[in-house]
Design an enzyme around this catalytic site. Structure first.
Site, mmCIF file in Angstrom:
data_model
loop_
_atom_site.group_PDB
_atom_site.id
_atom_site.type_symbol
_atom_site.label_atom_id
_atom_site.label_comp_id
_atom_site.label_asym_id
_atom_site.label_seq_id
_atom_site.Cartn_x
_atom_site.Cartn_y
_atom_site.Cartn_z
ATOM 1 C CG HIS A 99 36.801 40.747 46.197
ATOM 2 N ND1 HIS A 99 35.628 40.361 46.908
ATOM 3 C CD2 HIS A 99 37.502 39.695 45.573
ATOM 4 C CE1 HIS A 99 35.779 39.002 46.799
ATOM 5 N NE2 HIS A 99 36.790 38.616 45.986
ATOM 6 C CG HIS A 101 39.365 38.209 41.392
ATOM 7 N ND1 HIS A 101 40.151 37.688 42.172
ATOM 8 C CD2 HIS A 101 38.052 38.495 41.913
ATOM 9 C CE1 HIS A 101 39.175 37.209 43.326
ATOM 10 N NE2 HIS A 101 37.971 37.706 43.032
#
Ligand SMILES: [Zn+2]
Length: 135
Positions: A99, A101
């Site tokens: 993931h 940010h």
């Protein structure tokens, strides 16, 4: 992947504050935000980190990141933003589903990763020479 928090969020089995979804990506608010408006861009297909993230999906990842960063910055009135990705426990990765940010930044917000440490030219050369031997 069974037991993966983000896979379960994507499947709707764990609630989240979703802000965007398409066929390949799922984006939601970080529940422990570093700053106001901190969001995560998550590929729907499980992969652990950037090293096994499919290269052919990289363009879409950048497109979505740019789109969302623009919107988030506007929405929270930020002055800038950081894009970051933690790869591995030592780098601060807490969920082992890749993931990215988006962290909105505000003038004088006190967050700081920069400037980095002072190093000598010899130290820089030593590390640089070591890295390039692996190319
Ligand atoms: Zn997963």
């Amino acid at each position: 992947m069974n037991g993966c928090v983000f896979c379960n969020i994507i499947k709707g089995e764990i609630p989240c504050k979703k802000i965007y979804e398409d066929n390949d990506f799922f984006c939601f608010m970080d529940i422990k935000p570093i700053s106001k408006g901190h969001v995560l861009v998550v590929p729907k297909k499980h992969c652990e980190n950037i090293l096994d993230f499919p290269t052919e999906a990289s363009k879409r990842l950048v497109e979505i990141t740019k789109k969302l960063a623009t919107i988030v910055v506007k929405a929270v009135g930020a002055d800038g933003f950081n894009v970051g990705m933690n790869n591995g426990k030592a780098a601060g990765q807490a969920v082992f589903h890749a993931h990215l940010h988006i962290i909105p930044r505000f003038d004088n917000d006190g967050l700081s990763s920069w400037p980095g440490k002072d190093v000598t030219e010899e130290e820089l050369n030593f590390i640089k020479d070591k890295i390039v031997t692996f190319l």
